[in-house]
Design a protein around this motif. Structure first.
Motif, short mmCIF file in Angstrom:
data_model
loop_
_atom_site.label_atom_id
_atom_site.label_comp_id
_atom_site.label_asym_id
_atom_site.label_seq_id
_atom_site.Cartn_x
_atom_site.Cartn_y
_atom_site.Cartn_z
N SER A 38 7.68 -6.49 -7.43
CA SER A 38 6.25 -6.75 -7.69
C SER A 38 5.47 -6.75 -6.37
CB SER A 38 6.04 -8.05 -8.46
OG SER A 38 6.54 -9.14 -7.76
N ASP A 39 6.09 -7.20 -5.28
CA ASP A 39 5.45 -7.14 -3.96
C ASP A 39 5.19 -5.69 -3.57
OD1 ASP A 39 5.68 -9.91 -3.81
OD2 ASP A 39 7.45 -9.84 -2.51
N ALA A 40 6.15 -4.82 -3.84
CA ALA A 40 6.01 -3.40 -3.49
C ALA A 40 4.91 -2.75 -4.33
CB ALA A 40 7.33 -2.67 -3.69
N ILE A 41 4.85 -3.07 -5.61
CA ILE A 41 3.77 -2.54 -6.46
C ILE A 41 2.42 -2.96 -5.91
CG2 ILE A 41 2.70 -2.65 -8.75
CD1 ILE A 41 5.60 -2.91 -9.89
N SER A 42 2.27 -4.23 -5.57
CA SER A 42 1.02 -4.73 -5.01
C SER A 42 0.68 -4.03 -3.70
CB SER A 42 1.10 -6.24 -4.76
OG SER A 42 1.27 -6.93 -5.96
N PHE A 43 1.68 -3.84 -2.85
CA PHE A 43 1.47 -3.18 -1.56
C PHE A 43 0.92 -1.77 -1.77
CE2 PHE A 43 3.03 -0.17 1.60
CZ PHE A 43 2.50 -0.70 2.77
#
Length: 167
Positions: free
Chosen positions: A117-122
């Protein structure tokens, strides 16, 4: 050592250097190793080849980040994890394998699936903030090390930015 429940007789598929393309996030890369098992588990691995000095620095008890992956490495792996989730509906484990090229020893670090989810947000933030093109890169931020530029798909963009700033 790979995930303990992966025995050769339990492996269904192995993908090496599998192209990962996320059109909506405008991301393309290559996952080093994907293993699916007969009991429908999916494991993702990124292999980092490092020399003896870097290996000792990474795993020595003297250093505060002993045995931890960098945030850049975790987000790279998690980006591949986005693809795996979309294809398989899940990721049962994500691991960075550090291979010491001088001694042929290897250690793994597990990366939490929360990083996906951090990568999607990034990537969504990157798209939202840079609709007119690629973001400018800053030395010491990304890439962190000079040698990383040789492997970067944005090398042309970065060189153009350098030429513009020197005018």
């Amino acid at each position: 050592m790979l995930e303990r429940d992966i025995m050769v007789e339990n492996i269904k598929e192995v993908f090496i250097e599998k192209q990962v393309y996320l059109e909506d996030l405008n991301v393309r890369g290559f996952a080093d190793l994907i293993i699916t098992t007969n009991d429908d588990k999916v494991y993702l691995y990124d292999i980092k080849t490092i020399n003896d000095w870097a290996y000792k620095m990474k795993f020595s008890a003297k250093y505060k980040d002993k045995g931890e992956a960098s945030i850049h490495q975790e987000l790279q792996l998690a980006t591949y994890g986005i693809f795996i989730e979309r294809v398989y509906g899940k990721v049962d484990g994500m691991f960075i394998l550090y291979y010491n090229k001088n001694t042929s020893t290897m250690k793994q670090i597990e990366v939490s699936n929360d990083r996906i989810s951090d990568a999607i947000s990034f990537w969504k933030e990157t798209i939202d903030n840079h609709k007119d093109g690629l973001p400018s890169l800053e030395k010491g931020v990304s890439p962190v090390m000079e040698w990383e530029c040789r492997y970067c798909e944005y090398l042309t963009k970065c060189n153009e930015d350098k030429k513009r700033s020197n005018k």
